[in-house]
Write a protein that holds these residues in place. Structure first.
Motif, short mmCIF file in Angstrom:
data_model
loop_
_atom_site.label_atom_id
_atom_site.label_comp_id
_atom_site.label_asym_id
_atom_site.label_seq_id
_atom_site.Cartn_x
_atom_site.Cartn_y
_atom_site.Cartn_z
N ALA A 100 -59.06 91.36 91.66
CA ALA A 100 -58.82 92.74 91.22
C ALA A 100 -59.72 93.70 92.00
CB ALA A 100 -59.08 92.89 89.73
N GLY A 247 -57.04 103.27 83.21
CA GLY A 247 -57.80 102.92 82.02
C GLY A 247 -58.99 103.86 82.01
N GLY A 317 -57.63 95.79 79.77
CA GLY A 317 -58.39 96.60 80.73
C GLY A 317 -58.05 98.08 80.65
N ALA A 362 -51.36 91.73 87.18
CA ALA A 362 -52.12 91.90 85.95
C ALA A 362 -51.30 92.79 85.01
CB ALA A 362 -53.46 92.56 86.24
N SER A 389 -53.49 96.81 91.05
CA SER A 389 -54.95 96.68 90.88
C SER A 389 -55.44 95.26 90.70
CB SER A 389 -55.40 97.53 89.68
OG SER A 389 -54.66 97.21 88.53
N GLY A 390 -54.59 94.34 90.20
CA GLY A 390 -55.08 92.98 90.02
C GLY A 390 -53.98 91.97 89.79
C1 LIG Z 1 -60.13 96.90 84.49
C2 LIG Z 1 -58.82 96.92 85.13
C3 LIG Z 1 -58.05 98.10 85.18
C4 LIG Z 1 -58.46 99.39 84.50
O1 LIG Z 1 -59.62 99.96 85.01
P1 LIG Z 1 -59.59 101.30 85.88
O2 LIG Z 1 -61.02 101.69 85.92
O3 LIG Z 1 -58.73 102.27 85.18
O4 LIG Z 1 -59.05 100.95 87.20
C5 LIG Z 1 -56.84 98.08 85.86
N1 LIG Z 1 -56.39 96.95 86.44
C6 LIG Z 1 -57.09 95.79 86.42
C7 LIG Z 1 -56.51 94.60 87.08
C8 LIG Z 1 -58.31 95.74 85.75
O5 LIG Z 1 -58.99 94.60 85.72
#
Ligand SMILES: *Cc1c(COP(=O)(O)O)cnc(C)c1O
Length: 411
Positions: A100, A247, A317, A362, A389-390
């Motif tokens: 991530a 998030g 998350g 994710a 993001s992940g």
């Molecule tokens: C923690 C997380 C998020 C949310 O966090 P942001 O600070 O909003 O980016 C989004 N995607 C993944 C995969 C996460 O682990």
């Protein structure tokens, strides 16, 4: 007559925050004086160190050789064809080491700690993703890591607790109050204030008091810088839209900040959970109001007393009652568009991307995919770049347990 030559305006990421950490009226630092002293020190150190050749060189080398950057940009041919709308591309942060984008800022924060001679990294974690990323950074630098985590979350997020322990972090169980994230934050700050000279607090997103929203954005900006270059190289032009889940807002700020000065529409996607009733979602920019919590001023979801409201999302998350101040600012000035995706839309996108592209996202990132899919139908001639993001390995057991019937669907 000579007219004064107009000065080139600073790039947008240089215009905010101001020296006190304000993005317009959002941001700042609302914390007890003894903590303020520490934040001032971190701010001064960061401003100095982030310009030093050694720091920049070492961070670049880490990104390349340890994290595996640059991560690719990928064109989703099957998904785009199936939707029969816009062309959809992914920035593959799921391929970043440890799966991530969070490692981007954790390596930056830990490197800063090393330059400051700190002997311990302290953080809180909710679902454990930030804890695992920081434990990874701690192992790399040989700096001990202490992660505070509510007992309820420890029971719920067992695999991440195990990962942190394998990586050598100490997980401190927090047994006060509701035994979740809020209590973990209090406990971590308490531990930090006991020895602020030898330890450093590492915040997990673009939230908290100044300088963290700035620092975390700067460490994440690599995502946007790479993606812009890669997208132009692939297609000869800029994307029309950039989409990211929000998030706390770090992955979104990372990719957005590469495109702030371009004619590109930026979409933040918030989790609408089970629906629009307070307590059923965590869409703070969409349904919240101005307020102050966790040391910063932003837009947030609060109860009647002004305390952080209970929030919910299928993606742990994204389960946070506020959002980084820069997101509140960018939305207020009209630079970003804020949309939502529900649990069901996100789970559907989770399966759709897995089936059509062979990429398990994710659940957090699946919110961005779900929103982008809707957008793609409305804008068939455009290009959409999603920050993935992940990766979804952490979510597979939960998804099959709760949403197993989706696996029978045709995509
Ligand atoms: C923690 C997380 C998020 C949310 O966090 P942001 O600070 O909003 O980016 C989004 N995607 C993944 C995969 C996460 O682990």
């Amino acid at each position: 007559m000579s007219t004064p030559s107009p000065r080139t305006p600073l790039p947008m990421h240089r215009q905010v925050p101001d020296a006190h950490g304000f993005f317009g009226k959002f941001g700042g630092s609302f914390i007890p004086p003894e903590l303020q002293k520490q934040m001032d020190e971190i701010d001064r150190a960061y401003q100095r160190i982030c310009r030093s050749h050694d720091f920049i060189h070492e961070l670049r080398s880490i990104r390349k050789h340890f994290q595996g950057r640059p991560t690719p940009v990928y064109y989703c041919k099957n998904l785009s064809n199936r939707i029969d709308g816009a062309r959809i591309y992914l920035k593959r942060e799921d391929l970043n080491h440890s799966g991530a984008h969070k490692l981007n800022h954790c390596m930056g924060e830990a490197l800063l700690a090393k330059y400051l001679g700190k002997k311990k990294l302290i953080a809180e974690t909710g679902a454990g993703q930030h804890g695992v990323a920081l434990a990874t950074a701690g192992a790399y630098f040989g700096i001990p890591v202490e992660v505070h985590m509510g007992e309820v979350d420890i029971a719920k997020e067992h695999p991440n607790v195990v990962r942190m322990k394998i990586l050598g972090a100490r997980v401190v169980p927090v047994s006060s109050g509701l035994r979740t994230l809020k209590e973990a934050v209090d406990s971590a700050f308490e531990a930090y204030l006991k020895d602020p000279v030898n330890s450093i607090y590492c915040i997990g997103s673009v939230v908290g008091p100044h300088p963290f929203p700035l620092m975390v954005r700067e460490f994440q900006r690599v995502v946007g810088i790479e993606a812009r270059e890669q997208f132009i190289e692939m297609t000869g032009k800029l994307p029309d839209n950039v989409v990211a889940c929000v998030g706390g807002g770090s992955n979104a700020m990372g990719i957005f900040s590469g495109f702030l000065d371009d004619p590109v529409e930026l979409h933040g996607v918030e989790p609408l959970g089970r629906g629009a009733k307070l307590g059923d979602h965590a869409a703070s920019l969409s349904y919240g109001k101005e307020g102050t919590m966790h040391g910063f001023h932003s837009i947030m979801l609060t109860d009647e007393k002004g305390n952080p409201a209970p929030v919910y999302s299928v993606a742990s998350g994204l389960d946070y009652p506020s959002t980084g101040p820069e997101h509140a600012y960018l939305k207020t000035i009209g630079r970003t568009t804020v949309g939502t995706a529900t649990d069901e839309e996100a789970v559907d996108a989770f399966f759709r991307l897995s089936r059509l592209e062979g990429i398990i996202p994710a659940l957090e990132s699946a919110h961005a995919v779900a929103y982008a899919t809707k957008l793609a139908k409305e804008r068939p001639t455009q290009d959409i770049l999603i920050n993935l993001s992940g990766r979804g390995d952490k979510d597979i057991d939960f998804v099959m347990d709760q949403y197993g019937s989706y696996a029978e669907k045709k995509y």
